[in-house]
Write an enzyme that holds these catalytic residues in place. Structure first.
Site, PDB file in Angstrom:
ATOM      1  N   LEU A 124       0.644  -1.426   0.237  1.00 28.92           N
ATOM      2  CA  LEU A 124       0.137   0.186  -0.003  1.00 28.92           C
ATOM      3  C   LEU A 124       1.595   0.960  -0.098  1.00 28.92           C
ATOM      4  O   LEU A 124       0.330   2.039  -0.663  1.00 28.92           O
ATOM      5  CB  LEU A 124      -0.799   0.000   1.314  1.00 28.92           C
ATOM      6  N   ASN A 128       5.440   8.608  -0.495  1.00 28.94           N
ATOM      7  CA  ASN A 128       4.464   9.789  -0.743  1.00 28.94           C
ATOM      8  C   ASN A 128       2.630   9.528   0.076  1.00 28.94           C
ATOM      9  O   ASN A 128       1.722  10.820  -0.280  1.00 28.94           O
ATOM     10  CB  ASN A 128       4.098  11.294  -1.439  1.00 28.94           C
ATOM     11  N   ALA A 129       2.569   8.495   0.526  1.00 30.18           N
ATOM     12  CA  ALA A 129       1.477   8.485   0.739  1.00 30.18           C
ATOM     13  C   ALA A 129       1.919   7.110   1.712  1.00 30.18           C
ATOM     14  O   ALA A 129       2.101   5.972   1.799  1.00 30.18           O
ATOM     15  CB  ALA A 129       0.570   7.508  -0.275  1.00 30.18           C
ATOM     16  N   ARG A 242      -4.553  -5.302  12.724  1.00 24.20           N
ATOM     17  CA  ARG A 242      -4.234  -4.357  13.534  1.00 24.20           C
ATOM     18  C   ARG A 242      -4.076  -4.614  14.996  1.00 24.20           C
ATOM     19  O   ARG A 242      -3.318  -5.069  15.905  1.00 24.20           O
ATOM     20  CB  ARG A 242      -4.335  -2.909  13.289  1.00 24.20           C
ATOM     21  N   ARG A 267      20.852  -9.731  40.558  1.00 26.11           N
ATOM     22  CA  ARG A 267      21.844  -8.874  39.969  1.00 26.11           C
ATOM     23  C   ARG A 267      21.551  -7.986  41.518  1.00 26.11           C
ATOM     24  O   ARG A 267      20.846  -7.825  42.143  1.00 26.11           O
ATOM     25  CB  ARG A 267      21.240  -7.618  39.065  1.00 26.11           C
ATOM     26  N   GLU A 363       2.112  -0.322   9.931  1.00 23.42           N
ATOM     27  CA  GLU A 363       0.149  -0.606   9.744  1.00 23.42           C
ATOM     28  C   GLU A 363      -0.473   0.489  10.446  1.00 23.42           C
ATOM     29  O   GLU A 363      -1.488   0.145  11.384  1.00 23.42           O
ATOM     30  CB  GLU A 363       0.051  -2.094  10.356  1.00 23.42           C
ATOM     31  N   GLY A 364      -0.103   1.918   9.722  1.00 22.60           N
ATOM     32  CA  GLY A 364      -1.188   3.274  10.661  1.00 22.60           C
ATOM     33  C   GLY A 364      -0.190   3.340  12.338  1.00 22.60           C
ATOM     34  O   GLY A 364       0.318   2.465  12.587  1.00 22.60           O
ATOM     35  N   THR A 365       0.273   4.940  12.281  1.00 23.16           N
ATOM     36  CA  THR A 365       1.236   5.091  13.397  1.00 23.16           C
ATOM     37  C   THR A 365       0.159   4.791  14.570  1.00 23.16           C
ATOM     38  O   THR A 365      -0.658   4.718  14.140  1.00 23.16           O
ATOM     39  CB  THR A 365       1.501   6.575  13.117  1.00 23.16           C
TER      40      THR A 365
HETATM   41  N1  COS Z   1     -13.415   0.429   6.925  1.00 30.94           N
HETATM   42  C1  COS Z   1     -14.602   0.904   5.986  1.00 30.94           C
HETATM   43  N2  COS Z   1     -14.327   1.733   5.337  1.00 30.94           N
HETATM   44  C2  COS Z   1     -13.782   2.774   5.976  1.00 30.94           C
HETATM   45  C3  COS Z   1     -12.577   2.677   7.086  1.00 30.94           C
HETATM   46  C4  COS Z   1     -12.308   1.453   7.378  1.00 30.94           C
HETATM   47  N3  COS Z   1     -11.486   1.792   8.581  1.00 30.94           N
HETATM   48  N4  COS Z   1     -12.332   3.705   6.834  1.00 30.94           N
HETATM   49  C5  COS Z   1     -12.341   4.821   5.836  1.00 30.94           C
HETATM   50  N5  COS Z   1     -13.134   4.110   5.096  1.00 30.94           N
HETATM   51  C6  COS Z   1     -13.713   4.301   3.993  1.00 30.94           C
HETATM   52  C7  COS Z   1     -14.485   6.059   4.345  1.00 30.94           C
HETATM   53  O1  COS Z   1     -15.848   5.675   5.207  1.00 30.94           O
HETATM   54  C8  COS Z   1     -14.606   6.869   3.384  1.00 30.94           C
HETATM   55  O2  COS Z   1     -15.763   6.364   2.773  1.00 30.94           O
HETATM   56  P1  COS Z   1     -16.513   7.426   1.442  1.00 30.94           P
HETATM   57  O3  COS Z   1     -15.628   7.659   0.622  1.00 30.94           O
HETATM   58  O4  COS Z   1     -17.740   6.523   0.983  1.00 30.94           O
HETATM   59  O5  COS Z   1     -16.798   8.195   2.570  1.00 30.94           O
HETATM   60  C9  COS Z   1     -13.583   6.441   3.139  1.00 30.94           C
HETATM   61  O6  COS Z   1     -12.888   4.897   2.748  1.00 30.94           O
HETATM   62  C10 COS Z   1     -11.936   7.081   3.429  1.00 30.94           C
HETATM   63  O7  COS Z   1     -12.266   7.224   4.470  1.00 30.94           O
HETATM   64  P2  COS Z   1     -11.494   8.974   4.910  1.00 30.94           P
HETATM   65  O8  COS Z   1     -12.046  10.270   4.353  1.00 30.94           O
HETATM   66  O9  COS Z   1     -12.061   8.559   6.542  1.00 30.94           O
HETATM   67  O10 COS Z   1     -10.105   8.826   4.574  1.00 30.94           O
HETATM   68  P3  COS Z   1      -8.563   9.545   5.329  1.00 30.94           P
HETATM   69  O11 COS Z   1      -7.903   9.530   3.904  1.00 30.94           O
HETATM   70  O12 COS Z   1      -8.668   9.861   5.806  1.00 30.94           O
HETATM   71  O13 COS Z   1      -7.993   8.638   6.015  1.00 30.94           O
HETATM   72  C11 COS Z   1      -6.569   7.189   7.409  1.00 30.94           C
HETATM   73  C12 COS Z   1      -8.151   7.684   6.789  1.00 30.94           C
HETATM   74  C13 COS Z   1      -6.190   8.114   8.067  1.00 30.94           C
HETATM   75  C14 COS Z   1      -7.115   6.464   8.787  1.00 30.94           C
HETATM   76  C15 COS Z   1      -6.427   5.922   6.487  1.00 30.94           C
HETATM   77  O14 COS Z   1      -6.029   6.653   5.201  1.00 30.94           O
HETATM   78  C16 COS Z   1      -5.564   5.392   6.885  1.00 30.94           C
HETATM   79  O15 COS Z   1      -6.018   4.507   7.986  1.00 30.94           O
HETATM   80  N6  COS Z   1      -3.652   5.402   7.428  1.00 30.94           N
HETATM   81  C17 COS Z   1      -2.960   4.658   7.510  1.00 30.94           C
HETATM   82  C18 COS Z   1      -1.916   3.535   7.188  1.00 30.94           C
HETATM   83  C19 COS Z   1      -1.563   2.838   7.069  1.00 30.94           C
HETATM   84  O16 COS Z   1      -1.984   2.460   8.205  1.00 30.94           O
HETATM   85  N7  COS Z   1      -0.918   2.794   6.468  1.00 30.94           N
HETATM   86  C20 COS Z   1       0.070   1.179   6.689  1.00 30.94           C
HETATM   87  C21 COS Z   1       0.438   0.484   5.576  1.00 30.94           C
HETATM   88  S1  COS Z   1       0.689  -0.983   5.566  1.00 30.94           S
HETATM   89  S2  COS Z   1       1.958  -1.733   6.362  1.00 30.94           S
END
Ligand code: COS
Length: 387
Positions: A124, A128-129, A242, A267, A363-365
């Site tokens: 994923l 930049n993401a 998670r 110790r 897996e997300g900070t």
């Molecule tokens: N389950 C189902 N749907 C989800 C969801 C979940 N857990 N989390 C978000 N969504 C959906 C939202 O409902 C929203 O849907 P709509 O577009 O229909 O409204 C869409 O996804 C976008 O959600 P949101 O606006 O909350 O997204 P953001 O871009 O603000 O990001 C976070 C949300 C920050 C929670 C997300 O980007 C994230 O988890 N980031 C961390 C990523 C990560 O863990 N990286 C590690 C990589 S793998 S080791």
């Protein structure tokens, strides 16, 4: 504390502990030092059917759930987080297929994952993401009965070692996260190569590298779910996984606590074992209480997921954040209790402390976990007001 495991669960825990004691502890320092992938341990885990724990029996697995996976991950993590990361990231990579694959896709890929013949990785993150997972730029353009992938994934655990990759890419750039889709990509596909292998602070036995897609053509049938559902696939996968990171935290915390108790009992300073001093006892008390609290939360969440819960984003994030913050705190305190000895490589706690740091990041900070929890609370308030 007794969590009243059934016979099978106790067997899984004992087996994982046996592999940890016999196969991991003797080599963990060397693998860490030399940044060597744990092929022998992967073989041992495969022979013990551990890769198939959470895969349904009809696809060659043992048909167990999140709870059993957490039990195994905890035992492996107590011995070496680097090695347990190889195992846990494999589950992360497999979840998109397990949760969203068609029967054909499951039949094609899950049996070789269940036997451990093929490792999986989840792609994923990009340069930049990271936290902003919706900001990915890798594209997948449909061309007849194929998709053409272009882009680079960064910091991918099991990168290079895995044979199967679940990849999130944009099929519609104009829609951002809503234009993302999920795909299965096999190692060896022309146009798919591996970039830089990362040198890390901790979990050095695991491999982390870039995945590079350069006009990589994959069959259209490798699309998971439907176009535009890739962000959902990623989020649901992370919700599922998670709690497993939480169990890594529990394992690391228990490992640090055990080392600290053992050292403090041996110790002698001022004529007494340092465990008899209240300053040390208070530190150990906090470490023990938090570790047990983390375990109780992780086990409850895993059992909640297995019980058929529909939405568990909030509690899975809670388990991850609490258990991994605990792992960091406990390992820092374990080093402190052990003083100069804790800081030296002669004892495992300096490695545990270095390893623990990634748990608060991958897996997300833990800041993102708090965002997830906070957003869920906020949505509940809005829903209750409407209701
Ligand atoms: N389950 C189902 N749907 C989800 C969801 C979940 N857990 N989390 C978000 N969504 C959906 C939202 O409902 C929203 O849907 P709509 O577009 O229909 O409204 C869409 O996804 C976008 O959600 P949101 O606006 O909350 O997204 P953001 O871009 O603000 O990001 C976070 C949300 C920050 C929670 C997300 O980007 C994230 O988890 N980031 C961390 C990523 C990560 O863990 N990286 C590690 C990589 S793998 S080791």
């Amino acid at each position: 504390m007794d969590y009243f495991l059934n016979e099978e669960q106790q067997m899984i825990k004992d087996l994982a502990r046996q592999i940890a004691n016999e196969k991991i502890i003797p080599i963990r320092a060397e693998l860490d030092e030399k940044e060597t992938f744990p092929y022998e341990v992967v073989d041992a885990l495969a022979k013990a059917d551990m890769f198939g724990l959470f895969i349904p029996e009809e696809y060659g697995g043992l048909g167990k759930g999140s709870f059993e996976l957490c039990l195994a991950v905890e035992q492996l993590s107590k011995a070496c987080l680097g090695i347990s990361t190889v195992y846990a990231a494999n589950a992360l990579g497999a979840y998109p297929i397990l949760l969203f694959g068609t029967d054909e896709q499951k039949k094609k890929y899950l049996p070789s994952i269940a036997t451990g013949k093929k490792l999986v990785a989840f792609g994923l993150t990009e340069a930049n993401a990271g936290s902003d997972a919706g900001g990915i730029q890798t594209t997948a353009v449909k061309d007849g009965n194929e998709y053409i992938l272009n882009g680079t994934k960064q910091w991918i655990t099991n990168g290079g070692e895995a044979s199967i990759y679940t990849i999130i890419a944009l099929t519609d750039k104009s829609k951002g996260a809503r234009g993302a889709s999920a795909f299965i990509v096999e190692k060896g596909t022309p146009g798919f190569t591996f970039g830089k292998k990362e040198k890390k602070m901790g979990i050095r036995a695991s491999s982390t590298c870039e995945l590079v897609f350069n006009d990589c053509r994959i069959p259209a049938e490798n699309l998971l779910s439907a176009e535009g559902r890739g962000f959902l696939v990623a989020m649901k996968t992370l919700d599922q996984s998670r709690v497993g990171v939480g169990s890594q935290g529990v394992g690391v915390a228990q490992g640090g606590l055990d080392e600290a108790v053992n050292f403090a009992s041996m110790r002698v300073q001022f004529g007494k074992p340092i465990i008899s001093f209240q300053a040390i006892q208070h530190m150990l008390a906090n470490m023990a209480a938090k570790t047990e609290a983390a375990r109780a939360l992780v086990y409850s969440v895993a059992r909640y997921i297995d019980g058929g819960a529909k939405d568990f984003s909030k509690v899975s994030a809670m388990a991850k954040v609490f258990a991994t913050d605990t792992a960091m705190e406990v390992t820092v305190d374990a080093v402190q209790i052990m003083g100069g000895s804790g800081y030296m490589k002669d004892y495992p706690v300096e490695k545990m402390m270095r390893d623990a740091k990634i748990l608060q990041i991958y897996e997300g900070t833990n800041q993102i976990q708090r965002n997830v929890i906070g957003q869920c609370i906020f949505k509940e308030v809005v829903k209750n007001k409407k209701g």
